[in-house]
Write a protein that holds these residues in place. Structure first.
Motif, PDB file in Angstrom:
ATOM      1  N   THR A 292      23.705 111.495  12.610  1.00 52.16           N
ATOM      2  CA  THR A 292      24.292 111.010  11.361  1.00 52.16           C
ATOM      3  C   THR A 292      23.650 109.703  10.893  1.00 52.16           C
ATOM      4  OG1 THR A 292      26.367 112.183  11.769  1.00 52.16           O
ATOM      5  CG2 THR A 292      26.445 110.363  10.212  1.00 52.16           C
ATOM      6  N   PRO A 293      23.439 108.693  11.767  1.00 47.00           N
ATOM      7  CA  PRO A 293      22.617 107.562  11.329  1.00 47.00           C
ATOM      8  C   PRO A 293      21.202 107.985  10.926  1.00 47.00           C
ATOM      9  CG  PRO A 293      23.856 106.960  13.279  1.00 47.00           C
ATOM     10  CD  PRO A 293      24.062 108.431  13.084  1.00 47.00           C
ATOM     11  N   GLY A 294      20.640 108.979  11.627  1.00 50.45           N
ATOM     12  CA  GLY A 294      19.333 109.489  11.232  1.00 50.45           C
ATOM     13  C   GLY A 294      19.370 110.089   9.838  1.00 50.45           C
ATOM     14  N   LEU A 295      20.423 110.838   9.557  1.00 56.79           N
ATOM     15  CA  LEU A 295      20.594 111.406   8.220  1.00 56.79           C
ATOM     16  C   LEU A 295      20.742 110.308   7.173  1.00 56.79           C
ATOM     17  CD1 LEU A 295      21.119 114.066   6.547  1.00 56.79           C
ATOM     18  CD2 LEU A 295      23.560 113.571   6.873  1.00 56.79           C
ATOM     19  N   ALA A 296      21.458 109.244   7.535  1.00 59.88           N
ATOM     20  CA  ALA A 296      21.624 108.120   6.612  1.00 59.88           C
ATOM     21  C   ALA A 296      20.268 107.535   6.222  1.00 59.88           C
ATOM     22  CB  ALA A 296      22.513 107.048   7.244  1.00 59.88           C
TER      23      ALA A 296
ATOM     24  N   SER B 115      31.577 108.563   6.980  1.00 59.07           N
ATOM     25  CA  SER B 115      31.981 109.909   7.399  1.00 59.07           C
ATOM     26  C   SER B 115      32.272 109.955   8.894  1.00 59.07           C
ATOM     27  CB  SER B 115      30.889 110.934   7.047  1.00 59.07           C
ATOM     28  OG  SER B 115      30.692 111.007   5.653  1.00 59.07           O
ATOM     29  N   ILE B 116      31.570 109.140   9.682  1.00 58.44           N
ATOM     30  CA  ILE B 116      31.830 109.094  11.118  1.00 58.44           C
ATOM     31  C   ILE B 116      33.283 108.711  11.372  1.00 58.44           C
ATOM     32  CG2 ILE B 116      31.239 107.986  13.304  1.00 58.44           C
ATOM     33  CD1 ILE B 116      28.416 107.540  12.201  1.00 58.44           C
ATOM     34  N   ALA B 117      33.737 107.666  10.693  1.00 63.47           N
ATOM     35  CA  ALA B 117      35.101 107.177  10.915  1.00 63.47           C
ATOM     36  C   ALA B 117      36.138 108.148  10.361  1.00 63.47           C
ATOM     37  CB  ALA B 117      35.262 105.805  10.262  1.00 63.47           C
TER      38      ALA B 117
ATOM     39  N   THR C 250      34.810 116.205  21.849  1.00 62.85           N
ATOM     40  CA  THR C 250      33.973 115.153  21.269  1.00 62.85           C
ATOM     41  C   THR C 250      32.636 115.712  20.794  1.00 62.85           C
ATOM     42  OG1 THR C 250      34.992 113.599  22.826  1.00 62.85           O
ATOM     43  CG2 THR C 250      33.039 112.842  21.655  1.00 62.85           C
ATOM     44  N   PHE C 251      32.058 116.605  21.594  1.00 66.54           N
ATOM     45  CA  PHE C 251      30.819 117.272  21.190  1.00 66.54           C
ATOM     46  C   PHE C 251      31.010 118.004  19.872  1.00 66.54           C
ATOM     47  CE2 PHE C 251      28.021 121.131  21.636  1.00 66.54           C
ATOM     48  CZ  PHE C 251      26.802 120.478  21.504  1.00 66.54           C
ATOM     49  N   GLN C 252      32.087 118.757  19.743  1.00 70.04           N
ATOM     50  CA  GLN C 252      32.352 119.479  18.508  1.00 70.04           C
ATOM     51  C   GLN C 252      32.656 118.526  17.351  1.00 70.04           C
ATOM     52  OE1 GLN C 252      31.849 122.571  17.928  1.00 70.04           O
ATOM     53  NE2 GLN C 252      31.483 123.252  20.022  1.00 70.04           N
ATOM     54  N   LEU C 253      33.246 117.378  17.644  1.00 69.66           N
ATOM     55  CA  LEU C 253      33.496 116.373  16.613  1.00 69.66           C
ATOM     56  C   LEU C 253      32.205 115.916  15.954  1.00 69.66           C
ATOM     57  CD1 LEU C 253      34.932 114.041  15.108  1.00 69.66           C
ATOM     58  CD2 LEU C 253      34.912 112.760  17.265  1.00 69.66           C
ATOM     59  N   THR C 254      31.161 115.731  16.746  1.00 71.23           N
ATOM     60  CA  THR C 254      29.901 115.246  16.167  1.00 71.23           C
ATOM     61  C   THR C 254      29.310 116.257  15.188  1.00 71.23           C
ATOM     62  OG1 THR C 254      28.606 116.105  18.057  1.00 71.23           O
ATOM     63  CG2 THR C 254      29.401 113.833  18.185  1.00 71.23           C
ATOM     64  N   PHE C 255      29.573 117.532  15.399  1.00 74.27           N
ATOM     65  CA  PHE C 255      29.135 118.561  14.450  1.00 74.27           C
ATOM     66  C   PHE C 255      29.886 118.415  13.127  1.00 74.27           C
ATOM     67  CE2 PHE C 255      27.308 120.113  18.181  1.00 74.27           C
ATOM     68  CZ  PHE C 255      26.538 121.248  17.960  1.00 74.27           C
ATOM     69  N   ALA C 256      31.195 118.215  13.227  1.00 71.41           N
ATOM     70  CA  ALA C 256      32.002 118.066  12.018  1.00 71.41           C
ATOM     71  C   ALA C 256      31.578 116.847  11.221  1.00 71.41           C
ATOM     72  CB  ALA C 256      33.486 117.961  12.407  1.00 71.41           C
ATOM     73  N   ILE C 257      31.236 115.761  11.912  1.00 68.74           N
ATOM     74  CA  ILE C 257      30.829 114.523  11.232  1.00 68.74           C
ATOM     75  C   ILE C 257      29.585 114.751  10.398  1.00 68.74           C
ATOM     76  CG2 ILE C 257      29.859 112.228  11.621  1.00 68.74           C
ATOM     77  CD1 ILE C 257      31.735 112.020  14.079  1.00 68.74           C
ATOM     78  N   ILE C 258      28.534 115.287  11.008  1.00 71.77           N
ATOM     79  CA  ILE C 258      27.279 115.406  10.260  1.00 71.77           C
ATOM     80  C   ILE C 258      27.377 116.448   9.151  1.00 71.77           C
ATOM     81  CG2 ILE C 258      26.161 117.114  11.752  1.00 71.77           C
ATOM     82  CD1 ILE C 258      23.559 115.459  11.305  1.00 71.77           C
ATOM     83  N   THR C 259      28.244 117.453   9.323  1.00 70.24           N
ATOM     84  CA  THR C 259      28.395 118.450   8.260  1.00 70.24           C
ATOM     85  C   THR C 259      28.953 117.802   6.999  1.00 70.24           C
ATOM     86  OG1 THR C 259      28.850 120.120   9.946  1.00 70.24           O
ATOM     87  CG2 THR C 259      29.349 120.702   7.679  1.00 70.24           C
ATOM     88  N   ALA C 260      29.956 116.964   7.160  1.00 72.65           N
ATOM     89  CA  ALA C 260      30.507 116.253   6.003  1.00 72.65           C
ATOM     90  C   ALA C 260      29.473 115.324   5.393  1.00 72.65           C
ATOM     91  CB  ALA C 260      31.751 115.472   6.414  1.00 72.65           C
ATOM     92  N   ALA C 261      28.745 114.589   6.235  1.00 76.60           N
ATOM     93  CA  ALA C 261      27.748 113.648   5.727  1.00 76.60           C
ATOM     94  C   ALA C 261      26.629 114.358   4.964  1.00 76.60           C
ATOM     95  CB  ALA C 261      27.169 112.842   6.887  1.00 76.60           C
ATOM     96  N   LEU C 262      26.263 115.551   5.397  1.00 75.41           N
ATOM     97  CA  LEU C 262      25.195 116.300   4.719  1.00 75.41           C
ATOM     98  C   LEU C 262      25.497 116.518   3.240  1.00 75.41           C
ATOM     99  CD1 LEU C 262      24.338 119.020   7.403  1.00 75.41           C
ATOM    100  CD2 LEU C 262      22.737 117.357   6.435  1.00 75.41           C
ATOM    101  N   ILE C 263      26.752 116.743   2.908  1.00 80.16           N
ATOM    102  CA  ILE C 263      27.128 117.049   1.530  1.00 80.16           C
ATOM    103  C   ILE C 263      26.775 115.915   0.590  1.00 80.16           C
ATOM    104  CG2 ILE C 263      29.070 117.652   0.011  1.00 80.16           C
ATOM    105  CD1 ILE C 263      30.482 118.762   2.509  1.00 80.16           C
ATOM    106  N   SER C 264      26.806 114.680   1.094  1.00 77.54           N
ATOM    107  CA  SER C 264      26.570 113.519   0.230  1.00 77.54           C
ATOM    108  C   SER C 264      25.211 113.571  -0.452  1.00 77.54           C
ATOM    109  CB  SER C 264      26.706 112.226   1.032  1.00 77.54           C
ATOM    110  OG  SER C 264      25.687 112.128   2.026  1.00 77.54           O
ATOM    111  N   GLY C 265      24.235 114.225   0.168  1.00 81.60           N
ATOM    112  CA  GLY C 265      22.909 114.296  -0.435  1.00 81.60           C
ATOM    113  C   GLY C 265      22.879 115.038  -1.754  1.00 81.60           C
ATOM    114  N   ALA C 266      23.822 115.944  -1.957  1.00 74.33           N
ATOM    115  CA  ALA C 266      23.849 116.723  -3.202  1.00 74.33           C
ATOM    116  C   ALA C 266      24.363 115.915  -4.378  1.00 74.33           C
ATOM    117  CB  ALA C 266      24.701 117.978  -3.020  1.00 74.33           C
ATOM    118  N   ILE C 267      25.100 114.827  -4.091  1.00 76.08           N
ATOM    119  CA  ILE C 267      25.715 114.049  -5.179  1.00 76.08           C
ATOM    120  C   ILE C 267      25.255 112.594  -5.142  1.00 76.08           C
ATOM    121  CG2 ILE C 267      27.724 115.550  -5.423  1.00 76.08           C
ATOM    122  CD1 ILE C 267      29.275 113.579  -3.631  1.00 76.08           C
ATOM    123  N   ALA C 268      24.086 112.354  -4.571  1.00 72.56           N
ATOM    124  CA  ALA C 268      23.565 110.998  -4.472  1.00 72.56           C
ATOM    125  C   ALA C 268      23.433 110.363  -5.848  1.00 72.56           C
ATOM    126  CB  ALA C 268      22.192 111.025  -3.788  1.00 72.56           C
ATOM    127  N   ASP C 269      23.633 109.055  -5.906  1.00 76.26           N
ATOM    128  CA  ASP C 269      23.433 108.221  -7.100  1.00 76.26           C
ATOM    129  C   ASP C 269      24.580 108.231  -8.092  1.00 76.26           C
ATOM    130  OD1 ASP C 269      20.900 107.304  -6.369  1.00 76.26           O
ATOM    131  OD2 ASP C 269      19.880 108.961  -7.367  1.00 76.26           O
TER     132      ASP C 269
END
Length: 436
Positions: A27-31, A53-55, A106-125
């Protein structure tokens, strides 16, 4: 030591601890990946959308998400129960397979986090940060959690009833984020100057660094999904590396033939496309299949990112073109390249399995994509009509870093990017800094 604790395998647990950390790093990498792709006036806002999104997802997941996704099925394969809401009943000795249940959660939580964060790229700016804070937890509960139960939860209809395969998240992560990104892009509408102004990435080294961190974390994403330090994890690890490489090469090949020059952005995007496609199939295909899956994604996605200009939807950072299209490719090709040595029995079309598995994969793709799109569109519309989802035009023109966060990524962050900043668009804190 309890009898349950005696069932924990220390090697499997050690590997999954490392894999969980790797996936969280994505997720920081995606950021960074997204942050480098936007203009200088929106860098920090892009970073913040991923980090927050992590929090947000963590709180939702611990409160109810994990229990609903991985609790015992309660409604025809559609959703789990609330037995473990607040992680109740899950002590340190609770075991999932050969690893502690708390670690699996916790492992599955990290999947949920990055999935939500990915969406932000579609609505950037152009999205209000406050609206994003509302959207993420609601979306996680109404979209990600049910799909995760369908695909991975006990009694989920995609795996148990339909029989479709998805090893590491083509359906819950890639297709869900891509379809949801498309829905939000339509709700918010295009950026100011879309198809008119140049909107080039402002920092390509930052993009490549982000892509590198994503690739590094992806080994935890895919090989970690074996939930053990075993041969299947090793095969998924190698398939992940191979598909990322052929995805990169495929994208560069298209750029060279189409545009006359291979680009740094193309290399980063191609690697990600290959990694997206191998995510569902890394535990089902041979090395040869992985090479083909990655190559197909690199080639097809390099064309798919241009669809937004012809179809007039502004997917700012190509979430649809890479994650939705790449996820569809990887999920469907399981029905073509699956080998019984990896699946334990299921074979794809090329290995004598006929069209049956391909049909199952197609049904799963269509159902998950449609559900994610429709529900996300409804959530987005509701937020837009109540709170407003689109940023004010003046704020968008000036840049969300300054107007929302009272910061800029660089001293020259707003110079040369649009009209001069008006006094009304500058937060009071920033005015004080400027006067000082």
């Amino acid at each position: 030591m309890s009898l349950a604790a005696q069932g924990i395998d220390t090697g499997d647990t050690a590997w999954l601890l490392a894999a969980t950390a790797l996936v969280l790093l994505m997720t920081p990498g995606l950021a960074l990946f997204y942050g480098g792709m936007v203009r200088t006036k929106s860098v920090l806002n892009m970073l913040m959308m991923s980090f927050v999104s992590i929090a947000l997802v963590t709180v939702v997941w611990l409160a109810a998400g994990y229990s609903l996704a991985f609790g015992d099925d309660t409604f025809g394969g559609l959703i789990g129960n609330l037995k473990h809401a607040g992680m109740s009943g899950l002590g340190p000795d609770s075991v999932h397979g050969t690893v502690p249940t708390l670690l699996f959660a916790t492992f599955q939580l990290t999947f949920a986090i990055i999935t939500a964060a990915l969406i932000s790229g579609a609505i950037a700016d152009r999205a209000k940060f406050g609206a994003w804070l509302v959207f993420v937890p609601v979306w996680a509960l109404l979209v990600y959690v049910p799909v995760a139960h369908w695909v991975w939860g006990p009694g989920g209809w995609v795996l148990d009833k339909l029989g479709a395969l998805d090893f590491a998240g083509g359906l819950p992560v890639e297709i869900t984020s891509g379809a949801s990104g498309l829905a939000l892009a339509l709700v918010l509408g295009p950026r100011l100057g879309f198809k008119k102004d140049a909107m080039r990435p402002h920092n390509l080294p930052m993009v490549v660094l982000g892509a590198g961190l994503l690739w590094f974390g992806w080994f935890g994403f895919n090989a970690g999904s074996a939930l053990g330090a075993n041969g299947l994890a090793a095969a998924a690890f190698l398939n992940t590396l191979a598909a990322g490489c052929t995805g990169l090469l495929g994208w560069l090949f298209v750029e060279q033939r189409r545009d006359g020059h291979p680009t740094t952005l193309g290399a980063a995007s191609g690697a990600v496309a290959g990694l997206v496609a191998i995510t569902p199939s890394c535990g089902s295909v041979s090395l040869l299949g992985a090479l083909v899956v990655g190559l197909a994604a690199g080639v097809v996605c390099s064309y798919a990112v241009g669809w937004k200009f012809r179809l007039n939807y502004d997917d700012s950072l190509d979430v649809v073109g890479v994650h939705l299209v790449g996820g569809v490719i990887g999920t469907l090709l399981i029905g073509v390249f699956a080998v019984k040595e990896m699946t334990g029995g299921t074979e794809g079309l090329l290995y004598g399995g006929g069209l049956a598995q391909l049909g199952k994969q197609l049904v799963a793709v269509a159902a998950v994509g449609a559900y994610a799109f429709l529900v996300t569109y409804g959530i987005g519309k509701l937020i837009d009509r109540t709170l407003g989802f689109r940023a004010d035009e003046e704020h968008e023109h000036t840049g969300l870093d300054l107007t929302v966060h009272a910061e800029t990524a660089y001293d020259h962050g707003v110079l040369g990017h649009g009209a001069p900043v008006s006094a009304s668009a500058v937060p009071s804190a920033q005015k004080v800094k400027t006067q000082a």
